[in-house]
Design a protein around this motif. Structure first.
Motif, mmCIF file in Angstrom:
data_model
loop_
_atom_site.group_PDB
_atom_site.id
_atom_site.type_symbol
_atom_site.label_atom_id
_atom_site.label_comp_id
_atom_site.label_asym_id
_atom_site.label_seq_id
_atom_site.Cartn_x
_atom_site.Cartn_y
_atom_site.Cartn_z
ATOM 1 N N MET A 180 -5.992 23.138 28.303
ATOM 2 C CA MET A 180 -5.354 22.425 27.349
ATOM 3 C C MET A 180 -6.429 22.721 25.979
ATOM 4 S SD MET A 180 -3.599 20.485 25.550
ATOM 5 C CE MET A 180 -2.726 18.735 26.726
ATOM 6 N N THR A 181 -5.793 22.448 24.337
ATOM 7 C CA THR A 181 -6.802 22.593 23.700
ATOM 8 C C THR A 181 -6.423 21.956 22.237
ATOM 9 O OG1 THR A 181 -7.195 24.565 21.673
ATOM 10 C CG2 THR A 181 -4.837 24.271 23.037
ATOM 11 N N LYS A 182 -7.245 21.290 22.424
ATOM 12 C CA LYS A 182 -7.925 20.246 20.869
ATOM 13 C C LYS A 182 -6.593 20.626 20.022
ATOM 14 C CE LYS A 182 -12.159 18.598 22.275
ATOM 15 N NZ LYS A 182 -13.459 18.815 22.262
ATOM 16 N N GLU A 183 -6.491 21.911 19.548
ATOM 17 C CA GLU A 183 -5.131 22.018 18.303
ATOM 18 C C GLU A 183 -3.982 21.345 19.236
ATOM 19 O OE1 GLU A 183 -6.240 25.703 16.402
ATOM 20 O OE2 GLU A 183 -8.063 25.830 17.153
ATOM 21 N N LYS A 184 -3.320 21.167 19.021
ATOM 22 C CA LYS A 184 -2.046 20.512 18.978
ATOM 23 C C LYS A 184 -1.036 22.171 18.782
ATOM 24 C CE LYS A 184 -1.504 15.953 20.007
ATOM 25 N NZ LYS A 184 -0.357 14.476 18.888
ATOM 26 N N ARG A 185 -1.036 22.487 17.669
ATOM 27 C CA ARG A 185 -0.563 23.092 17.910
ATOM 28 C C ARG A 185 -0.347 24.644 18.337
ATOM 29 N NH1 ARG A 185 -0.599 24.189 10.532
ATOM 30 N NH2 ARG A 185 -0.564 22.145 9.668
ATOM 31 N N LYS A 186 -1.367 24.788 19.012
ATOM 32 C CA LYS A 186 -1.258 25.665 20.419
ATOM 33 C C LYS A 186 -0.532 25.094 20.854
ATOM 34 C CE LYS A 186 -5.531 28.529 18.479
ATOM 35 N NZ LYS A 186 -6.798 28.384 19.197
ATOM 36 N N ASN A 187 -1.030 24.228 21.331
ATOM 37 C CA ASN A 187 -0.127 23.144 22.955
ATOM 38 C C ASN A 187 2.050 22.940 22.402
ATOM 39 O OD1 ASN A 187 -2.432 22.728 24.237
ATOM 40 N ND2 ASN A 187 -2.589 20.777 23.262
ATOM 41 N N TYR A 188 1.845 23.066 21.199
ATOM 42 C CA TYR A 188 2.867 23.051 20.827
ATOM 43 C C TYR A 188 3.909 24.592 20.878
ATOM 44 C CZ TYR A 188 2.328 18.388 19.271
ATOM 45 O OH TYR A 188 2.479 17.211 18.570
ATOM 46 N N ARG A 189 3.228 25.643 20.516
ATOM 47 C CA ARG A 189 4.029 27.136 20.407
ATOM 48 C C ARG A 189 3.768 27.435 22.020
ATOM 49 N NH1 ARG A 189 -1.252 28.638 17.458
ATOM 50 N NH2 ARG A 189 -1.177 28.326 15.685
ATOM 51 N N HIS A 190 3.181 26.800 22.962
ATOM 52 C CA HIS A 190 3.603 27.204 24.809
ATOM 53 C C HIS A 190 4.518 26.447 25.373
ATOM 54 C CE1 HIS A 190 -0.537 28.864 25.211
ATOM 55 N NE2 HIS A 190 -1.019 27.997 24.468
ATOM 56 N N VAL A 191 5.128 25.151 24.751
ATOM 57 C CA VAL A 191 6.003 24.358 24.999
ATOM 58 C C VAL A 191 7.511 25.121 24.119
ATOM 59 C CG1 VAL A 191 4.702 22.308 26.333
ATOM 60 C CG2 VAL A 191 5.778 22.520 23.575
ATOM 61 N N ASP A 192 7.000 25.435 22.641
ATOM 62 C CA ASP A 192 8.264 25.339 22.235
ATOM 63 C C ASP A 192 8.721 26.707 22.603
ATOM 64 O OD1 ASP A 192 8.005 24.061 20.531
ATOM 65 O OD2 ASP A 192 7.202 24.527 18.861
ATOM 66 N N ALA A 193 7.884 28.050 23.401
ATOM 67 C CA ALA A 193 8.247 29.423 23.313
ATOM 68 C C ALA A 193 8.428 29.448 25.191
ATOM 69 C CB ALA A 193 6.896 29.992 23.166
ATOM 70 N N SER A 194 9.016 28.212 25.128
ATOM 71 C CA SER A 194 9.371 28.121 27.215
ATOM 72 C C SER A 194 10.880 27.878 26.911
ATOM 73 C CB SER A 194 8.316 26.998 28.057
ATOM 74 O OG SER A 194 9.086 26.037 27.066
ATOM 75 N N LYS A 195 11.343 29.210 27.907
ATOM 76 C CA LYS A 195 12.263 28.159 27.946
ATOM 77 C C LYS A 195 12.920 27.600 28.536
ATOM 78 C CE LYS A 195 16.781 30.589 31.220
ATOM 79 N NZ LYS A 195 17.131 31.052 30.180
ATOM 80 N N LEU A 196 12.317 26.321 29.133
ATOM 81 C CA LEU A 196 12.396 24.745 29.897
ATOM 82 C C LEU A 196 10.959 24.198 30.091
ATOM 83 C CD1 LEU A 196 14.121 22.311 31.377
ATOM 84 C CD2 LEU A 196 13.539 23.992 33.295
ATOM 85 N N VAL A 197 10.870 23.237 29.269
ATOM 86 C CA VAL A 197 9.561 22.810 29.583
ATOM 87 C C VAL A 197 9.890 21.067 30.849
ATOM 88 C CG1 VAL A 197 7.980 21.381 28.526
ATOM 89 C CG2 VAL A 197 8.959 22.836 27.025
ATOM 90 N N VAL A 198 8.998 20.966 31.937
ATOM 91 C CA VAL A 198 8.789 20.255 33.116
ATOM 92 C C VAL A 198 7.988 19.259 32.611
ATOM 93 C CG1 VAL A 198 9.203 19.767 35.413
ATOM 94 C CG2 VAL A 198 9.981 21.922 34.330
ATOM 95 N N SER A 199 8.142 17.427 32.516
ATOM 96 C CA SER A 199 7.389 17.253 32.552
ATOM 97 C C SER A 199 7.687 15.837 33.804
ATOM 98 C CB SER A 199 7.590 16.030 30.966
ATOM 99 O OG SER A 199 6.770 14.760 30.529
ATOM 100 N N PRO A 200 6.628 15.614 33.707
ATOM 101 C CA PRO A 200 6.356 14.441 34.781
ATOM 102 C C PRO A 200 6.172 13.201 34.155
ATOM 103 C CG PRO A 200 4.309 15.531 35.486
ATOM 104 C CD PRO A 200 5.368 16.051 34.630
ATOM 105 N N ASP A 201 5.958 12.659 33.106
ATOM 106 C CA ASP A 201 5.192 11.896 32.424
ATOM 107 C C ASP A 201 4.477 11.589 31.233
ATOM 108 O OD1 ASP A 201 3.423 11.226 33.911
ATOM 109 O OD2 ASP A 201 3.724 10.075 35.040
ATOM 110 N N SER A 202 4.760 12.739 30.366
ATOM 111 C CA SER A 202 2.859 12.823 29.810
ATOM 112 C C SER A 202 4.184 12.720 27.927
ATOM 113 C CB SER A 202 2.951 14.425 29.373
ATOM 114 O OG SER A 202 4.163 15.099 29.230
ATOM 115 N N THR A 203 3.132 12.213 26.697
ATOM 116 C CA THR A 203 3.887 12.194 25.906
ATOM 117 C C THR A 203 4.241 13.496 25.225
ATOM 118 O OG1 THR A 203 2.297 10.791 25.281
ATOM 119 C CG2 THR A 203 3.235 11.355 23.357
ATOM 120 N N LEU A 204 3.441 14.502 25.514
ATOM 121 C CA LEU A 204 3.442 15.841 24.535
ATOM 122 C C LEU A 204 4.945 16.196 25.363
ATOM 123 C CD1 LEU A 204 2.249 18.417 24.055
ATOM 124 C CD2 LEU A 204 1.746 19.345 26.257
#
Length: 206
Positions: free
Chosen positions: A84-108
């Motif tokens: 995880m990085t403190k820069e939200k934009r970098k975290n968004y890049r990972h989810v935006d670039a993926s084919k599918l995102v799986v979340s148990p129960d997160s704000t992200l």
């Protein structure tokens, strides 16, 4: 947002917390951790069968990041760990670039949904821990099983949700999520705005 993934990988959003190390003093934490292990083991199995690359997007910063990676590596090591990085934009890049995102129960996870990403909400802790606040879309009262979420552990339906999201068209996905997204959150391209009742779900031990 209409977007098409730039890779064929899947991102699992970690919900690991350092408090899981205090298991001997808290049965609820043990259950919480145990459910994460069961779910992650199943996901590794599913994506190995499908020959799809799996990445884990970490939740913890600094010194806890290595402990977090070790936690998942002890379950299965067939994945790539992304700290995880403190820069939200970098975290968004990972989810935006993926084919599918799986979340148990997160704000992200909810932010990923708002950004137009195919996002599976496997909020399986809800029924096992008898905590309705862990339900998908809480405090909205959606069904426990939906086209892209499930509030309890069931391998058959988890596989069904994943298959559905991997094969649905962008147009179908946008149509499907439109029915729910406005009830959960709003999205602003400059800085996402979550409605006041959608916030990080923090697990409480008491």
């Amino acid at each position: 947002i209409n977007k098409r993934s730039t890779n064929d990988g899947v991102v699992f959003i970690s919900s690991y917390t350092p408090e899981w190390k205090t298991l001997s003093n808290c049965k609820k934490l043990a259950n919480y951790q145990g459910l994460e292990k069961i779910l992650f083991a199943l996901l590794c199995k599913i994506f190995r069968e499908k020959k799809i690359k799996l990445s884990v997007l970490g939740k913890q910063h600094s010194r806890f990041s290595q402990i977090e990676e070790k936690f998942y590596k002890q379950i299965d090591n067939n994945f790539i760990f992304i700290p995880m990085t403190k820069e939200k934009r970098k975290n968004y890049r990972h989810v935006d670039a993926s084919k599918l995102v799986v979340s148990p129960d997160s704000t992200l996870g909810y932010e990923s949904l708002a950004r137009g990403n195919r996002t599976a909400f496997l909020t399986i802790r809800s029924q096992d821990l008898k905590n309705k606040s862990l339900n998908f879309g809480w405090p909205n009262k959606f069904q426990d099983l939906g086209p892209f979420w499930i509030n309890y552990y069931d391998e058959f339906y988890i596989r069904k949700i994943i298959d559905y999201l991997l094969n649905i068209s962008d147009k179908e996905w946008n149509t499907e999520t439109r029915k729910y997204i406005n009830k959960i959150m709003t999205y602003d391209s400059g800085n996402e705005i979550l409605k006041k009742y959608i916030k990080e779900i923090e697990f409480k031990t008491n």
